[in-house]
Write a protein that holds these residues in place. Structure first.
Motif, PDB file in Angstrom:
ATOM      1  N   CYS A 156       0.820  -1.221   0.000  1.00  0.00           N
ATOM      2  CA  CYS A 156       0.000   0.000   0.000  1.00  0.00           C
ATOM      3  C   CYS A 156       0.855   1.272   0.000  1.00  0.00           C
ATOM      4  N   HIS A 157       1.902   1.286   0.833  1.00  0.00           N
ATOM      5  CA  HIS A 157       2.680   2.519   1.018  1.00  0.00           C
ATOM      6  C   HIS A 157       3.845   2.658   0.037  1.00  0.00           C
ATOM      7  N   GLY A 158       4.052   1.662  -0.842  1.00  0.00           N
ATOM      8  CA  GLY A 158       5.157   1.724  -1.786  1.00  0.00           C
ATOM      9  C   GLY A 158       6.424   1.127  -1.206  1.00  0.00           C
ATOM     10  N   ASP A 159       7.280   0.614  -2.078  1.00  0.00           N
ATOM     11  CA  ASP A 159       8.472  -0.086  -1.593  1.00  0.00           C
ATOM     12  C   ASP A 159       9.441   0.834  -0.867  1.00  0.00           C
ATOM     13  N   HIS A 160       9.369   2.133  -1.121  1.00  0.00           N
ATOM     14  CA  HIS A 160      10.230   3.085  -0.407  1.00  0.00           C
ATOM     15  C   HIS A 160       9.420   3.994   0.518  1.00  0.00           C
ATOM     16  N   GLY A 161       8.181   3.617   0.777  1.00  0.00           N
ATOM     17  CA  GLY A 161       7.337   4.458   1.619  1.00  0.00           C
ATOM     18  C   GLY A 161       6.847   5.696   0.906  1.00  0.00           C
ATOM     19  N   GLN A 162       6.844   5.661  -0.432  1.00  0.00           N
ATOM     20  CA  GLN A 162       6.469   6.844  -1.206  1.00  0.00           C
ATOM     21  C   GLN A 162       4.974   7.059  -1.306  1.00  0.00           C
ATOM     22  N   GLY A 163       4.184   6.150  -0.751  1.00  0.00           N
ATOM     23  CA  GLY A 163       2.739   6.323  -0.752  1.00  0.00           C
ATOM     24  C   GLY A 163       2.079   5.684  -1.953  1.00  0.00           C
ATOM     25  N   GLY A 164       0.740   5.629  -1.893  1.00  0.00           N
ATOM     26  CA  GLY A 164      -0.030   5.050  -2.992  1.00  0.00           C
ATOM     27  C   GLY A 164       0.007   5.915  -4.229  1.00  0.00           C
ATOM     28  N   HIS A 165      -0.318   5.311  -5.345  1.00  0.00           N
ATOM     29  CA  HIS A 165      -0.292   6.018  -6.621  1.00  0.00           C
ATOM     30  C   HIS A 165      -1.555   6.849  -6.784  1.00  0.00           C
ATOM     31  N   GLY A 166      -1.381   8.102  -7.172  1.00  0.00           N
ATOM     32  CA  GLY A 166      -2.530   8.962  -7.434  1.00  0.00           C
ATOM     33  C   GLY A 166      -2.787   9.921  -6.291  1.00  0.00           C
ATOM     34  N   THR A 167      -3.946  10.566  -6.340  1.00  0.00           N
ATOM     35  CA  THR A 167      -4.302  11.521  -5.298  1.00  0.00           C
ATOM     36  C   THR A 167      -5.746  11.294  -4.890  1.00  0.00           C
ATOM     37  N   ARG A 173      -8.915   6.898  -8.458  1.00  0.00           N
ATOM     38  CA  ARG A 173      -8.664   5.483  -8.223  1.00  0.00           C
ATOM     39  C   ARG A 173      -9.996   4.758  -8.160  1.00  0.00           C
ATOM     40  N   PRO A 174      -9.965   3.430  -8.214  1.00  0.00           N
ATOM     41  CA  PRO A 174     -11.214   2.679  -8.100  1.00  0.00           C
ATOM     42  C   PRO A 174     -11.951   3.031  -6.805  1.00  0.00           C
ATOM     43  N   ARG A 175     -13.256   3.111  -6.883  1.00  0.00           N
ATOM     44  CA  ARG A 175     -14.030   3.560  -5.728  1.00  0.00           C
ATOM     45  C   ARG A 175     -14.089   2.549  -4.593  1.00  0.00           C
ATOM     46  N   ASN A 176     -13.597   1.321  -4.837  1.00  0.00           N
ATOM     47  CA  ASN A 176     -13.560   0.374  -3.726  1.00  0.00           C
ATOM     48  C   ASN A 176     -12.349   0.610  -2.827  1.00  0.00           C
ATOM     49  N   LEU A 177     -11.507   1.590  -3.174  1.00  0.00           N
ATOM     50  CA  LEU A 177     -10.400   1.981  -2.310  1.00  0.00           C
ATOM     51  C   LEU A 177     -10.782   3.288  -1.626  1.00  0.00           C
ATOM     52  N   PRO A 178     -11.110   3.251  -0.339  1.00  0.00           N
ATOM     53  CA  PRO A 178     -11.649   4.445   0.308  1.00  0.00           C
ATOM     54  C   PRO A 178     -10.612   5.507   0.618  1.00  0.00           C
ATOM     55  N   ILE A 179      -9.347   5.152   0.612  1.00  0.00           N
ATOM     56  CA  ILE A 179      -8.337   6.150   0.971  1.00  0.00           C
ATOM     57  C   ILE A 179      -6.994   5.747   0.364  1.00  0.00           C
ATOM     58  N   LEU A 180      -6.223   6.747   0.012  1.00  0.00           N
ATOM     59  CA  LEU A 180      -4.893   6.503  -0.545  1.00  0.00           C
ATOM     60  C   LEU A 180      -3.883   6.355   0.594  1.00  0.00           C
ATOM     61  N   ALA A 181      -3.052   5.328   0.520  1.00  0.00           N
ATOM     62  CA  ALA A 181      -2.023   5.157   1.549  1.00  0.00           C
ATOM     63  C   ALA A 181      -1.069   6.344   1.494  1.00  0.00           C
ATOM     64  N   PRO A 182      -0.852   7.052   2.621  1.00  0.00           N
ATOM     65  CA  PRO A 182      -0.008   8.249   2.585  1.00  0.00           C
ATOM     66  C   PRO A 182       1.462   7.912   2.408  1.00  0.00           C
ATOM     67  N   LEU A 314      -4.198  11.680 -15.533  1.00  0.00           N
ATOM     68  CA  LEU A 314      -5.484  11.791 -14.836  1.00  0.00           C
ATOM     69  C   LEU A 314      -5.563  10.852 -13.645  1.00  0.00           C
ATOM     70  N   LYS A 315      -4.849   9.715 -13.732  1.00  0.00           N
ATOM     71  CA  LYS A 315      -4.827   8.794 -12.589  1.00  0.00           C
ATOM     72  C   LYS A 315      -4.053   9.395 -11.422  1.00  0.00           C
ATOM     73  N   VAL A 316      -3.101  10.248 -11.735  1.00  0.00           N
ATOM     74  CA  VAL A 316      -2.324  10.886 -10.677  1.00  0.00           C
ATOM     75  C   VAL A 316      -3.124  12.026 -10.048  1.00  0.00           C
ATOM     76  N   ASP A 317      -3.705  12.868 -10.883  1.00  0.00           N
ATOM     77  CA  ASP A 317      -4.506  13.978 -10.371  1.00  0.00           C
ATOM     78  C   ASP A 317      -5.518  14.371 -11.442  1.00  0.00           C
ATOM     79  N   PRO A 318      -6.807  14.235 -11.156  1.00  0.00           N
ATOM     80  CA  PRO A 318      -7.825  14.531 -12.177  1.00  0.00           C
ATOM     81  C   PRO A 318      -7.837  15.990 -12.605  1.00  0.00           C
ATOM     82  N   ARG A 319      -7.233  16.865 -11.802  1.00  0.00           N
ATOM     83  CA  ARG A 319      -7.230  18.285 -12.169  1.00  0.00           C
ATOM     84  C   ARG A 319      -6.258  18.599 -13.290  1.00  0.00           C
ATOM     85  N   VAL A 320      -5.456  17.589 -13.687  1.00  0.00           N
ATOM     86  CA  VAL A 320      -4.445  17.840 -14.709  1.00  0.00           C
ATOM     87  C   VAL A 320      -5.086  18.258 -16.030  1.00  0.00           C
TER      88      VAL A 320
END
Length: 376
Positions: A156-167, A173-182, A314-320
């Motif tokens: 969830c948090h990435g191999d270097h602790g960089q957090g989940g992909h996207g914002t 992200r898919p709506r079955n994921l309620p929160i992005l790992a910080p 858009l997967k990273v930030d929909p505001r792009v």
């Protein structure tokens, strides 16, 4: 306001060119209003003493975290498992420092009393007193913690602790994921979170999010201490991260062509194909603004899209989608033909997102190559 808009519509019906102007004004006003609505929503009903914090939250936080604190582009702050497990010092430092390279900006302009008012308002969501964490460091084996992190946290948090992909919570992200790992390897997070708070989260998890209780998962207190020590060891890499300075980037990419306008537009279309970009359409700059046939034929826009890149961004930030170039304007004036496009690097720097910076750097290079290929 309604009367003003109605008057605008009435005036549009009167004459030719004036009609076009007023239609544009009305559209601009409506667009501005639509953009402003989410920024001016207020929070839930409160007592008089909470109004300052509610207003400050609405003004500074609700656009990302939602007017009720339940998230949007930003994470849900009003989740009881979150707000009841973080102390005021963590929230204060988070607001002050933000999360460098992530979506959360630094609110350096807010004064201490204003930040405290926002936090006091956030506490009203559950009515619970904040926990009190000791400030001392937790000792543990970094090497063992790294192994545990790889097997229990990296998914969830990435191999270097960089957090989940996207914002955000649901937009990217898919709506079955309620929160992005910080991101845990973030200077802002590590400055705000105490070892005790990190341990508390590992022990109990975060109900309502994918973060599980590691104690229930079978890890011992010693294992959890080792994980805390490994997370704290990320400080060095966090301090080494630097974000680009947007003021050093020009707002526009500009290249002068050595050919005439028609030849340049054709060369640009060829360069688009070479860059695997899809040509959308070519039109005059003033098309739709003036009556057909009255547009300036020496001002042309070439619309195009790199759909694969757009999907990634858009997967990273929909505001792009608000600022990607997607067009090159070609203008002939005083014997010169000039191509111009928005510089995505200048705008991505405003979004505080390292992933977006990297994508926009790719897009910048693609546009520069394309325009230089078309300049001969």
């Amino acid at each position: 306001m309604v009367r003003s808009l109605d008057l605008g519509r009435y005036n549009q019906a009167r004459t030719g060119s004036r009609t076009k102007e007023r239609r544009l004004n009305w559209r601009s006003t409506a667009a501005a209003l639509l953009f402003l609505v989410p920024l001016t929503q207020t929070g839930p009903a409160l007592g008089a003493g909470d109004q300052t914090g509610a207003q400050l939250f609405a003004r500074n936080c609700s656009a990302c975290h939602g007017s009720d604190g339940m998230g949007g582009v930003g994470v849900p702050l009003a989740l009881p498992a979150f707000i009841n497990s973080v102390d005021d010092a963590f929230l204060r430092a988070t607001i002050r420092h933000g999360r460098p390279g992530r979506v959360m900006p630094s609110f350096a302009a807010l004064g201490g009393k204003q930040i405290d008012s926002i936090i006091a308002y956030m506490r009203t969501w559950t009515g619970k007193h904040p926990p009190a964490y000791p400030r001392k460091h937790i000792r543990g084996s970094v090497a063992h913690g790294e192994k545990l992190f790889a097997s229990h946290c990296a998914k969830c948090h990435g191999d270097h602790g960089q957090g989940g992909h996207g914002t955000g919570v649901t937009f990217s992200r898919p709506r079955n994921l309620p929160i992005l790992a910080p991101a845990l390897n973030n200077a802002g997070f590590l400055a705000a979170a105490t070892d005790a708070m990190i341990k508390h989260t590992l022990v109990l998890g975060r109900s309502g999010t994918p973060m599980i209780s590691f104690r229930k998962a079978g890890l011992s207190d010693e294992d959890i201490d080792d994980l805390v020590a490994f997370v704290r060891s990320m400080q060095k890499s966090a301090d080494a991260m630097h974000r680009p300075d947007p003021s050093k980037e020009p707002p526009m990419i500009v290249r002068e062509s050595g050919s005439g306008l028609e030849q340049t537009v054709q060369a640009l279309k060829d360069a688009l194909a070479d860059a695997n970009m899809k040509l959308i359409r070519v039109q005059y700059l003033e098309q739709g603004l003036l009556d057909p046939g009255k547009e300036d034929k020496k001002q042309v826009i070439v619309y195009s899209c790199a759909f694969g890149f757009l999907d990634d961004a858009l997967k990273v930030d929909p505001r792009v989608g608000l600022f990607l170039p997607c067009r090159v304007t070609v203008v002939q004036e005083k014997g010169r033909v000039v191509m111009m496009a928005v510089n995505p690097k200048r705008l991505s720097a405003l979004f505080n997102n390292n992933e977006l910076d990297q994508l926009c750097d790719r897009m910048y290079k693609k546009y520069v190559t394309m325009m230089e290929d078309a300049s001969f």
